[in-house]
Write a protein that holds these residues in place. Structure first.
Motif, PDB file in Angstrom:
ATOM      1  N   VAL A  70      -9.849   1.327  -1.721  1.00 37.59           N
ATOM      2  CA  VAL A  70      -9.994   0.489  -2.917  1.00 37.59           C
ATOM      3  C   VAL A  70     -11.486   0.233  -3.127  1.00 37.59           C
ATOM      4  O   VAL A  70     -12.232   0.082  -2.169  1.00 37.59           O
ATOM      5  CB  VAL A  70      -9.262  -0.862  -2.748  1.00 37.59           C
ATOM      6  N   THR A 107      -5.251  -3.647   1.222  1.00 39.16           N
ATOM      7  CA  THR A 107      -3.884  -3.676   0.699  1.00 39.16           C
ATOM      8  C   THR A 107      -3.860  -4.253  -0.707  1.00 39.16           C
ATOM      9  O   THR A 107      -2.807  -4.335  -1.318  1.00 39.16           O
ATOM     10  CB  THR A 107      -2.964  -4.514   1.602  1.00 39.16           C
ATOM     11  N   THR A 167      -4.120  -4.613  -4.695  1.00 40.24           N
ATOM     12  CA  THR A 167      -3.711  -3.678  -5.744  1.00 40.24           C
ATOM     13  C   THR A 167      -4.377  -4.048  -7.060  1.00 40.24           C
ATOM     14  O   THR A 167      -4.777  -5.190  -7.267  1.00 40.24           O
ATOM     15  CB  THR A 167      -2.190  -3.685  -5.935  1.00 40.24           C
ATOM     16  N   SER A 168      -4.480  -3.056  -7.943  1.00 35.18           N
ATOM     17  CA  SER A 168      -5.075  -3.266  -9.254  1.00 35.18           C
ATOM     18  C   SER A 168      -4.569  -2.192 -10.206  1.00 35.18           C
ATOM     19  O   SER A 168      -4.292  -1.063  -9.794  1.00 35.18           O
ATOM     20  CB  SER A 168      -6.596  -3.199  -9.159  1.00 35.18           C
ATOM     21  N   PRO A 197      -8.356   2.578  -7.201  1.00 39.51           N
ATOM     22  CA  PRO A 197      -8.171   1.279  -7.849  1.00 39.51           C
ATOM     23  C   PRO A 197      -9.443   0.447  -7.670  1.00 39.51           C
ATOM     24  O   PRO A 197     -10.105   0.553  -6.632  1.00 39.51           O
ATOM     25  CB  PRO A 197      -6.999   0.641  -7.110  1.00 39.51           C
TER      26      PRO A 197
END
Length: 85
Positions: free
Chosen positions: A12, A28, A30-31, A44
């Motif tokens: 990420v 971990t 998220t996007s 991401p």
């Protein structure tokens, strides 16, 4: 690790827009937004408000508070500690 109970751990990009700084790491988080990284892959991206590139402690621009002057000003204004009667 037990399978199926942990979130996906993947690369990420964390981006500090104020300092024009980005860091590729594993997380971990998220996007829905993505960014193309220097290696040509798409990752991401998570925008953060502050990072080591913009935080005053790490950039050396932090201000030192004059606590001694504040205490003296308080004592002048309100007098030295009063005894209990």
């Amino acid at each position: 690790m037990k399978p199926g109970i942990h979130p996906e751990y993947r690369p990420v990009v964390f981006r500090d827009r104020a300092a024009d700084f980005a860091l590729l790491t594993r997380s971990t988080a998220t996007s829905d937004k993505t960014v193309e990284w220097e290696d040509g892959n798409t990752y991401p991206v998570i925008d953060v408000e502050i990072s080591s590139a913009s935080h005053p402690f790490y950039t050396g621009t932090q201000r030192v508070l004059d606590t001694a002057g504040r205490v003296e000003r308080f004592e002048r204004r309100y007098g030295r500690g009063r005894s209990n009667q």
